[in-house]
Scaffold this active site. Sequence first.
Site, PDB file in Angstrom:
ATOM      1  CG  HIS A   1      36.006 -44.568  46.556  1.00  0.00           C
ATOM      2  ND1 HIS A   1      37.175 -44.072  47.089  1.00  0.00           N
ATOM      3  CD2 HIS A   1      36.166 -45.905  46.473  1.00  0.00           C
ATOM      4  CE1 HIS A   1      38.015 -45.077  47.305  1.00  0.00           C
ATOM      5  NE2 HIS A   1      37.424 -46.199  46.941  1.00  0.00           N
TER       6      HIS A   1
ATOM      7  NE  ARG B   1      36.379 -37.376  52.157  1.00  0.00           N
ATOM      8  CZ  ARG B   1      36.691 -37.452  50.867  1.00  0.00           C
ATOM      9  NH1 ARG B   1      36.018 -36.731  49.978  1.00  0.00           N
ATOM     10  NH2 ARG B   1      37.680 -38.229  50.465  1.00  0.00           N
TER      11      ARG B   1
ATOM     12  N   GLY C   1      46.508 -42.518  49.507  1.00  0.00           N
ATOM     13  CA  GLY C   1      45.160 -43.069  49.527  1.00  0.00           C
ATOM     14  C   GLY C   1      44.263 -42.275  48.601  1.00  0.00           C
TER      15      GLY C   1
ATOM     16  CD  GLU D   1      52.567 -47.909  55.020  1.00  0.00           C
ATOM     17  OE1 GLU D   1      52.059 -47.281  55.975  1.00  0.00           O
ATOM     18  OE2 GLU D   1      51.891 -48.251  54.012  1.00  0.00           O
TER      19      GLU D   1
ATOM     20  CD  GLU E   1      39.015 -38.468  54.181  1.00  0.00           C
ATOM     21  OE1 GLU E   1      39.534 -38.898  55.239  1.00  0.00           O
ATOM     22  OE2 GLU E   1      38.039 -38.986  53.638  1.00  0.00           O
TER      23      GLU E   1
ATOM     24  CD  GLU F   1      39.037 -46.481  57.896  1.00  0.00           C
ATOM     25  OE1 GLU F   1      39.594 -45.521  57.305  1.00  0.00           O
ATOM     26  OE2 GLU F   1      38.009 -47.028  57.457  1.00  0.00           O
TER      27      GLU F   1
END
Length: 440
Positions: free
Chosen positions: A130, A139, A163, A214, A228, A237
């Site tokens: 992170h 970014r 995320g 999910e 992101e 990924e």
Amino acid sequence: FVMRATALHGLVNGDVCVFVVPDRNEICTQADLDKLAKEGDVFNELGADDMAIAIQLIQHQKAGSNLRLFLAASDDNDDEENDEEDDGEEDEEAEVDVQPPQSEGAVVGGTNQNETDAKYFSGYGDIGMHELMIKDRPRTDAYLKAIESHRDLFRGKRVLDVGAGTGILSLFAARAGAAVVYAVEGSDTAVVCEEIVKQNGFSHVIRVIRGVMEQVELPSKVDIIISEWMGFYLVHESMFSSVLFARDRWGDEGVLVLPQRATISAAIVNMDSLFEEKVGFWKDVYGFDFSPAQRLAKESLMSKPAIEVVSDSQLLTTSQVIADINLNNCTENALISITKLCSFECIRSGAMSGVCLWFDVDFGSSTSASHVILSTAPNHPPTHWKQTVVLFGESFLIGQSQRIDLQLSLTRNPTNHRHFDISVQFPENATKRQKHNNQE
């Protein structure tokens, strides 16, 4: 498959849980479980109606170690077949080291996909990951500018951050005036995220939800989804699947997904410097000839795509967009299999070593002043994604204005859904032409 967690949720009807004590490296008997339950180390927690079992593991203090849990999906097969499957899993996992407890996002089941997800979420439990992403200024600044320049879109709205990590995008959205932000994070970082939210006084706006997108339940539909989700060459990924699931399951009518659009681009590239660094190095090692190692070095280099910072001067051809995706209405199929017939025009002479891939994401805007694009192209400031280079087995000399035809395919790997198989194919006549030019 090992399941390490402090809280395991989302087990569905028919799942079978098998407990193993690592100190003894054997499956717990029912007597073991009864004894542990009496000691308060294992207990049942019933959840929603559609949850058959929710079992919570806590650290086994008396044994001085963490319990390990194996999960095998049950079916209608007889007991003998199920026993064989359990034995196979036990043998396979005997080689896996015991890891610290993880979040429920790392729950794994009896499939390779779930094992892959466990490793994926475990990686994002590393705070260094992170740090790398937040320090990536192109970014993080792109998301900040996109959110703050659209405060009118966020004010009073329900926002979902898929995320969330340490929560930086959720904090941007809350500061922009969102009524509520659901920060969904599947790794252990969710704990730190909640503390950071509280530390900055946004607990009344941001609700951190620990779990896999999910599998979690949100209190309401949402108006905006931010994420992101991009990986190397955009789709590595496969986090885009979670974003599309969130859009279809939790997006209210007219939901806005940010970024809105994503493209993958490609160009022919010269990588002589990389080959010299990785292969040429072995020519002279402290005055000794290590050239026999060059074959192994080249094989290693060719075994997977190279993630490198590529300069604009290394591109030998014009670029082509091989995929253009609108995240507000695309389907998952648009990203799990991409094939493009490309025809590149050479802009400078040189030895072509491979195909360079990069991506752009577009946050969209009604005005040019607030239009934000995050680009990972070679002619833009480098990011932690760098560029992805698919190397050829041979290098071919090409001349200016020459055309290079090839077919480029990106297909989700059937056994590891977070990886992609990348294929580059030359038409037979094009290959012969390149070899002829090389001989000249």
